[in-house]
Design a protein around this motif. Structure first.
Motif, PDB file in Angstrom:
ATOM      1  N   GLU B 232       0.814  -1.217   0.000  1.00  0.00           N
ATOM      2  CA  GLU B 232       0.000   0.000   0.000  1.00  0.00           C
ATOM      3  C   GLU B 232       0.843   1.260   0.000  1.00  0.00           C
ATOM      4  N   ARG B 233       2.172   1.099   0.019  1.00  0.00           N
ATOM      5  CA  ARG B 233       2.973   2.318   0.141  1.00  0.00           C
ATOM      6  C   ARG B 233       4.181   2.220  -0.778  1.00  0.00           C
ATOM      7  N   PRO B 234       4.795   3.341  -1.073  1.00  0.00           N
ATOM      8  CA  PRO B 234       5.994   3.311  -1.906  1.00  0.00           C
ATOM      9  C   PRO B 234       7.050   2.400  -1.291  1.00  0.00           C
ATOM     10  N   VAL B 235       7.746   1.664  -2.097  1.00  0.00           N
ATOM     11  CA  VAL B 235       8.747   0.719  -1.608  1.00  0.00           C
ATOM     12  C   VAL B 235      10.126   1.373  -1.703  1.00  0.00           C
ATOM     13  N   ASN B 236      10.822   1.422  -0.580  1.00  0.00           N
ATOM     14  CA  ASN B 236      12.159   2.001  -0.569  1.00  0.00           C
ATOM     15  C   ASN B 236      13.253   0.950  -0.521  1.00  0.00           C
ATOM     16  N   ALA B 237      12.927  -0.211   0.017  1.00  0.00           N
ATOM     17  CA  ALA B 237      13.978  -1.209   0.216  1.00  0.00           C
ATOM     18  C   ALA B 237      13.392  -2.599   0.055  1.00  0.00           C
ATOM     19  N   VAL B 238      14.173  -3.476  -0.536  1.00  0.00           N
ATOM     20  CA  VAL B 238      13.729  -4.857  -0.703  1.00  0.00           C
ATOM     21  C   VAL B 238      14.912  -5.781  -0.434  1.00  0.00           C
ATOM     22  N   ASP B 239      14.620  -7.007  -0.058  1.00  0.00           N
ATOM     23  CA  ASP B 239      15.669  -8.019  -0.034  1.00  0.00           C
ATOM     24  C   ASP B 239      15.010  -9.394  -0.133  1.00  0.00           C
ATOM     25  N   ILE B 240      15.809 -10.360  -0.571  1.00  0.00           N
ATOM     26  CA  ILE B 240      15.330 -11.719  -0.755  1.00  0.00           C
ATOM     27  C   ILE B 240      15.994 -12.584   0.295  1.00  0.00           C
ATOM     28  N   SER B 241      15.225 -13.394   0.969  1.00  0.00           N
ATOM     29  CA  SER B 241      15.791 -14.274   1.981  1.00  0.00           C
ATOM     30  C   SER B 241      16.669 -15.320   1.321  1.00  0.00           C
ATOM     31  N   PRO B 242      17.886 -15.520   1.824  1.00  0.00           N
ATOM     32  CA  PRO B 242      18.743 -16.539   1.234  1.00  0.00           C
ATOM     33  C   PRO B 242      18.358 -17.943   1.687  1.00  0.00           C
TER      34      PRO B 242
END
Lengths: 291, 322
Positions: B232-242
Motif C-alpha cells: 500500500e505504500r511506496p517501496v524504498n527497500a527490498v531483499d530476498i531471503s537466502p
C-alpha cells in the motif's frame, strides 16, 4: 589450579560420611591435580581414591577438550571478532548506549483475517471522510464513532465533560479528556492502539474543523458566556477564550468549534457585527495556522 | 523477538550491507560516516570518516578486507575494513549513487547522478590489489539513461550489468561492449522510479522495489517478470531471503509527507511476502519513519532494517517464519 583442586577435595558430602566410616579417610589422600588443557586440547586429571579393599589407587583421566565455535562462523569471522575498534567507536563511552536491545517485544504481525480487513480501509479513510463532514458523530467521552453524541454517552458520568472543558485552562484541555493517552508509560504514536489513536485524531480535528474565531470580545467575557451565546445555533464542541497568563484578563478573542458546519455558518452570519457587552463582535472562520 | 537497536547515525539510513560471512554489518547514512557493526550483538566496530556528503551505498569485498562507498560528495572511496583507513578516492563530476564489487572484487561498477549539465553514467573501474597501483581511469562508461540510476549491479560471471533507475526501466548491459542487451517491458514493468534492487543468493533472479507501491521479481538472464508483490505504500527497500522463499519489502511514504497524513497510512513496517505465492506473510513494525534499507543476514536467520529515523534495527527472525 591448586586452589581449585583443594576446593574440590574439601567438598565431601556429609551424607556419605555418615554411611561408611572410611569416608573420613579421604582427607588423607593427596588433592586432585589437573594438567592442561595444552595446545592440543589434552587435559589430564590425576585423582586418588580408596578402592573396595581400602587400597590407595591413583586414577589418571586424560580427556581432549575442544572448543566448539558456532558452525556458521568462519575462521576469518572469528579473527575479526578480536579486531580493535577504530574511528569514532574508539572513544565511545559505556554511557553512550548506541546499541540497545529493544525494550519492546516486536512481533511479526500476521495480516488480519478477511472479516476485519474490510474494516481497515474505512478506518484509514476516516480522516478524509470527517473532513468532508460525513462522519461527525463522535463521542468525546468514550471516543466511539457514529454511535451516540457526547451528551448521550452511557459513560458520561465517568468523565464530567461539559463543566470540565469550559473552565479548564486551554493547555489542560488538550490532554485532559483523552485519558487513554496519559495512562502508563509513553508509547510512541506509531505503536499506539487504534482506540487511543482515534482519540488523538478527534482532538486535532476538534481544533481544526468548523472553528470560528471571535474577536473584539470584552475583557470580562469568559468561556461560559461565549458558550451561552453560541449554543443557540447548534451543538458546540469546544469553546476557548484566550486569557493572558500573567494578568488573568481576557485577551479579547476566542474560538468556538461547532459540530456542524452549517451551524457555524449561521453563527457567523448572525453574530458578526453583533453588539455584545459594549463592543461589536467580529466573528469569522478561523483560518488554520500557517505551520 | 526483541530487536537490537543501533543508534550510530544522526541522519536517515540509506543502505545496509552484510559481509559474506554475515558477521559484520555496514551501514550508510546521510550523515557522511559509514559505520560497521558486529552483526551478532550490535557492537560498533568502527566508523569510516572522510566523506563530505551523504553516503548512498557501499559494498564489501568477499574477503571482508575492502569497503567501497559511494557518496553525494562526488567521490567513491575505498577503505580498509579493519582499520578504517582511506585507501583511495575516485573523483567524479556528479554525486555517486550506487557501487558494487564484481565477482572476484577486481572491478567495481559505479553510477553517478545527473547533476548540473552532467548526464547520469554507469562506470566500471578496475580495483587494484595494491592501493598504490590504483588508477582512476574507467574501463567502461555507459551513458544514455535518462533520470538518476539508483542501482547498478553485476550480472552472473561479470558478463552483464543490471541497472535500474528513476525512469522505471530495468536494463541489462553487456560489460564488454557497453551495449544495452535487454530492457524491461514498459507495460509489465514499474510505473514509477525504482528505489532498490536486490539479487537472490544465487543471482538467478532479482527483486526491484519501486515508488509505484510494488516490488517485482525478475529473471536475471532473460529479464522476464516472474512475480509482483503489491503493497500500500511506496517501496524504498527490498531483499530476498537466502534461506526461505521469502522476500521482505520496506517503505513508507515520502519523509516529506509523513507529518501530513495519518500514521496508519504510513505503514512503516517491514513486510514479508511469500516469494512464490506472492502472499503477505506478516509485517514487522518498529520504525518511526519510512524504512530506507533492508538486508538479510547471509545465513538467513536475521535481518536488519534502517529507517528515516536514524535507527538501525537488527532483528532476530521471527520464529513463525521458520
Amino acid at each position: 589450579m591448586a586452589v581449585e583442586a583443594a576446593a574440590a577435595t574439601q567438598k565431601i558430602r556429609w551424607g556419605e560420611l555418615e554411611e561408611d566410616d572410611e569416608g573420613d579417610l579421604d582427607f588423607l589422600l593427596p588433592p586432585r591435580v589437573v594438567f592442561g588443557p595444552d595446545e592440543n586440547g589434552l587435559k589430564k586429571v590425576v585423582e586418588y581414591r580408596f578402592d573396595d579393599k581400602g587400597n590407595k589407587v591413583k586414577v589418571t583421566t586424560t580427556t581432549r577438550v575442544r572448543k566448539l565455535a558456532r558452525a556458521r562462523l568462519s575462521k576469518s569471522a572469528i579473527e575479526r571478532r578480536s579486531w580493535p575498534k577504530f574511528g569514532d567507536a574508539v572513544h565511545e563511552d559505556v554511557g553512550a548506549r548506541l546499541t540497545m536491545v529493544s525494550t519492546e517485544e516486536i512481533l511479526l504481525e500476521r495480516p488480519r483475517a478477511p472479516g476485519s480487513k474490510a474494516e481497515e480501509p474505512s478506518a484509514s479513510g476516516d480522516p478524509l471522510a470527517s473532513k468532508s463532514g460525513a462522519v461527525l458523530m463522535v463521542c468525546r467521552t468514550c471516543g466511539k464513532k457514529g454511535d451516540h453524541w457526547t451528551s448521550k454517552c452511557p459513560y458520561k458520568d465517568l468523565a464530567p465533560q461539559a463543566e470540565a472543558f469550559v473552565d479548564r485552562p486551554p493547555t489542560a484541555d488538550g490532554s485532559g479528556p483523552s485519558g487513554g493517552a496519559v495512562k502508563g508509560a509513553y508509547v510512541p504514536p506509531s505503536l499506539r492502539s487504534g482506540a487511543v489513536d482515534r482519540v488523538g485524531h478527534d482532538m486535532r480535528r476538534r481544533n481544526d474543523e468548523n472553528s470560528v474565531r471571535v474577536t473584539n470580545l470584552s475583557e470580562d467575557t469568559r468561556e461560559p458566556d461565549l458558550l451561552e451565546l453560541f449554543r443557540t445555533f447548534g451543538p458546540v464542541s469546544r469553546v476557548y477564550v484566550a486569557v493572558d497568563q500573567k494578568t488573568g484578563a481576557s485577551r479579547g478573542f476566542g474560538f468556538v468549534n461547532f459540530v456542524h458546519r452549517e451551524d457555524a455558518e449561521k453563527a457567523i452570519s448572525k453574530l458578526n457585527g453583533y453588539g455584545y457587552d459594549n463592543l461589536i463582535l467580529r466573528v469569522e472562520w478561523a483560518t488554520p495556522r500557517p505551520n | 523477538m526483541r530487536p537490537i537497536l543501533m543508534k550510530g547515525h544522526e541522519r536517515p539510513l540509506t543502505f545496509l550491507r552484510y559481509n559474506r560471512d554475515g558477521d559484520l554489518l555496514f551501514s550508510c547514512a546521510k550523515d557522511h560516516t559509514p559505520n560497521v557493526w558486529f552483526a551478532d550483538n550490535g557492537d560498533r566496530l568502527g566508523t569510516y570518516r572522510g566523506h563530505n556528503g551523504a553516503v548512498w551505498t557501499c559494498d564489501v569485498s568477499r574477503d571482508s578486507s575492502r569497503l567501497i562507498t559511494a557518496s553525494a560528495d562526488q567521490t567513491v572511496k575505498l577503505w580498509d575494513v579493519q582499520s578504517g583507513a582511506e585507501l583511495f578516492t575516485f573523483r567524479f563530476d556528479a554525486p555517486a549513487r550506487s557501487v558494487e564489487f564484481s565477482i572476484g572484487d577486481g572491478l567495481a561498477v559505479i553510477t553517478t547522478d545527473n547533476f548540473m549539465e552532467n548526464v547520469p553514467t554507469v562506470q566500471v573501474k578496475r580495483i587494484a590489489d595494491d592501493p598504490d597501483d590504483q588508477s582512476e581511469e574507467s574501463l567502461l562508461v555507459i551513458v544514455g539513461i535518462r533520470g538518476r540510476i539508483t542501482r547498478a549491479v553485476w550480472g552472473p560471471l561479470n558478463k552483464t550489468i543490471i541497472t535500474a533507475g528513476e525512469d522505471a526501466t530495468i536494463r541489462i548491459w553487456d560489460t564488454e561492449t557497453g551495449t544495452c542487451l535487454r530492457q524491461s517491458d514498459p507495460e509489465q514493468g514499474h510505473q514509477k522510479a525504482i528505489s532498490s534492487l536486490s539479487k537472490s543468493a544465487d543471482w538467478s533472479h532479482f527483486l526491484t522495489g519501486s515508488l509505484d507501491k510494488s516490488a517485482k521479481l525478475w529473471d536475471t538472464r532473460t529479464l522476464t517478470l516472474i512475480k509482483t508483490y503489491v503493497t500500500e505504500r511506496p517501496v524504498n527497500a527490498v531483499d530476498i531471503s537466502p534461506l526461505l522463499d521469502h522476500v521482505v519489502i520496506g517503505g513508507g511514504q515520502d519523509a516529506m509527507n509523513v507529518t501530513m497524513t495519518d500514521r496508519r497510512a504510513g505503514k512503516f513496517e517491514a513486510k514479508f511476502f511469500h516469494k512464490i505465492l506472492q502472499e503477505e506473510i506478516g509485517g514487522v513494525k518498529g520504525h518511526f519513519g519510512p524504512i530506507n534499507a533492508l538486508a538479510f543476514n547471509p545465513d538467513g536467520r536475521s535481518f536488519s532494517s534502517g529507517g528515516e529515523d536514524g535507527y538501525t534495527a537488527f532483528e532476530k527472525r521471527p520464529k513463525v517464519l521458520g
